[in-house]
Design a protein around this motif. Structure first.
Motif: not given
Ligand SMILES: Nc1ncnc2c1ncn2[C@@H]1O[C@H](COP(=O)(O)OP(=O)(O)O)[C@@H](O)[C@H]1O
Ligand SMILES: [Mg+2]
Lengths: 220, 314
Positions: A78-79, A98, A102-103, A105-107
């Protein structure tokens, strides 16, 4: 990078929404996925996103057979895929900045390593003045662009966009299409689901995957 | 203009730094949970504090009681009780490990009995035993057996009471109270764990959309459960601080009240019974440790609930 072989899908005990769908998406390609409303465009994109499992057939993503993937592998795949949802799916309690960040940040990346990048992308899609606004007060077009920016921020190898021009006026639709074409030129594979014939006519050298009655026809 | 941008950027940084709050916070549910945690923390710290008071008091009692023995010389036909008492006193003095021996005179015994018998009672008429209080040397083990044998040989009407039974019973009682307190604390923790688990499930149900989006933008399950942990850790800390403060306040208030009592008549008896309402630094440290444990536990429980739910989801 995507390969479907005789894929069938039904929701619950309903009729098959997709039947014997076979196609592949090559690196650095550009295709429209089209068909009337309810034909199964969104369903097909969800299959690529691994948010649905096919009831029949095989799906290969980035040379991996997907039926046996573990959660970590799904996350890794998905990344590599950017997605623009039909209904945007922005998080209402986060600012535009933000949401787009987000993508990254979640990594688990540090904010200072991507802040400049995110701000630049926001300026590029014309949201430079809206970085601190929350989605509920954005216009339809602004939300659309924020959703696209969120999909692009990770520089995905494959971009899926579900009706990305469904909520915008024709001139913005043209600008957004130009944005996708530019992205395609920089090496990303693009799949745009749309039933907007006028949009497709603006880029008629693109491949067309046409869904109808559960089957897929490919026009190169 | 640049300062404006800078301010905007630092504001963004400030919002992002502690970890974007990705869990949608239903304020009613959050407040309810904070309240539950505060109450649980209050009860747990109060129980633990009470247990510590009991333990301290019982240690005071038993060490005082254990540092003394009494010898009762009973009146017996044909014996001179005063002479017996003197002899018993001498025998006690000759035993090692004994610091002080005090033979209560008739007048002193009368004074001891005054609250019960009133003044002006002629002690000689009463068959009241003579008391000898033997204080033990704390640095040296007293030879109680040889004392007992020597007494039996020369003063058969003397009874040596080393208070062992009392001390044992006191310690047993204190230990049971502490055990009961421990069980209560564990039950409170279990109840809190359940409350947190259900609150987490609720929050997850309310954040379903958000969790979906996080998955699609490439968030790993571990990342998502850490977000929940952070969220609930914050709630846990809020509740634990409030509950802990109330507990400290309760102990300080009890301390004041007991200080007031000890000024009044009978206050020293209250104090003798309950010890001082003074937790001491170890008591306050216990409050901090329990409150901290409640907060950390809240975070960890919600993380594990989320991890579990996410694992089952696919
Ligand atoms: N979650 C679902 N459960 C049951 N049926 C669904 C679900 N999502 C879509 N469908 C059905 O599948 C068919 C294809 O839907 P969809 O993929 O959304 O089409 P499109 O995106 O082309 O408009 C429709 O008939 C729709 O009613
Ligand atoms: Mg659709």
């Amino acid at each position: 990078m995507v390969r479907f072989e005789n894929v069938g899908l039904r929701y619950g005990n309903g009729a098959e929404v997709l039947r014997d769908v076979s196609f592949s998406i090559e690196p650095n390609s550009f295709q429209f996925l089209t068909g009337p409303s309810g034909a199964g465009k969104t369903t097909l994109l969800r299959l690529i996103l691994l948010s649905l499992k096919p009831t029949r057939g095989f799906i290969k993503l980035f040379d991996r057979e997907t039926s046996t993937l573990g959660k970590e592998e799904i996350t890794a795949i998905r990344r590599r895929i950017g997605v623009v949802f039909q209904d945007f799916r922005l998080l209402d309690h986060l600012t535009t900045y933000e949401n787009v960040a987000l993508p990254l940040f979640v990594q688990g990346r540090e904010e200072r390593t991507y802040r400049a990048e995110v701000l630049e992308l926001l300026r590029w899609v014309g949201l430079g003045e809206r970085i601190n606004a929350f989605p509920p007060i954005l216009s339809g077009g602004e939300k659309q662009r924020a959703a696209i920016a969120r999909a692009l921020i990770v520089q995905p190898e494959l971009l899926l966009a579900d009706e990305p021009t469904g909520n915008v006026d024709p001139s913005l639709a043209r600008r957004l299409l130009r944005l996708f074409v530019e992205l395609h030129k920089s090496g990303t594979s693009i799949v745009i689901a749309t039933h907007d014939l006028a949009l497709m006519d603006q880029f008629d050298s693109a491949r067309r995957l046409v869904l109808g009655e559960g089957r897929l026809h490919v026009y190169d | 203009m640049p300062t404006l941008v800078q301010r905007a950027l630092s504001k963004i940084a400030g919002r992002l730094k502690p970890g974007l709050s990705l869990v949608s916070s239903d304020s009613i549910a959050s407040n309810a949970l904070v309240t539950v945690i505060a109450i649980m923390t209050f009860l747990a710290t109060l129980t633990a504090g009470a247990a510590m008071l009991v333990r301290n008091a019982s240690q005071d009692w038993s060490s005082t009681v254990a540092r003394e023995m009494t010898i009762q010389v009973k009146p017996a036909l044909g014996r001179d009780m005063e002479a017996d008492a003197r002899r018993a006193g001498e025998i006690a003095r000759s035993v090692t490990g004994i610091r002080d021996v005090r033979v209560f005179s008739r007048q002193e015994s009368a004074k001891l009995l005054e609250p019960w018998l009133g003044t002006g009672v002629e002690m000689a008429d009463l068959p009241v035993p003579t008391l000898i209080v033997v204080k033990l040397d704390s640095s040296q083990q007293a030879n109680v057996t040889s004392l007992r044998e020597a007494l039996r040989a020369s003063v058969p009407n003397a009874i040596l009471d080393d208070h062992r039974a009392w001390v044992d019973r006191l310690e047993l009682m204190a230990r049971s109270l502490v055990a009961v307190a421990l069980v209560v604390v564990l039950l409170v923790l279990a109840a809190m764990g359940l409350a947190v688990a259900f609150a987490t499930r609720g929050a997850m149900a309310g954040s379903r959309e958000i969790v979906d989006v996080l998955h699609f933008v490439g968030a790993a399950d571990a990342f998502i459960s850490k977000q929940f942990r952070g969220h609930f850790l914050r709630l846990g800390m809020k509740g634990a601080i409030v509950g802990g403060l109330f507990a400290v306040f309760a102990f300080v208030a009890l301390g004041f009240i007991s200080a007031r009592w000890s000024l009044d008549a009978g206050g020293d008896q209250v104090e003798a019974l309950f010890g001082q309402f003074d937790l001491g630094w170890s008591g306050y440290a216990a409050v901090v440790v329990i409150a901290g444990a409640m907060a950390v536990l809240t975070g960890l429980i919600s993380q594990s609930v989320v991890t579990h739910q996410l694992r089952r989801a696919r």
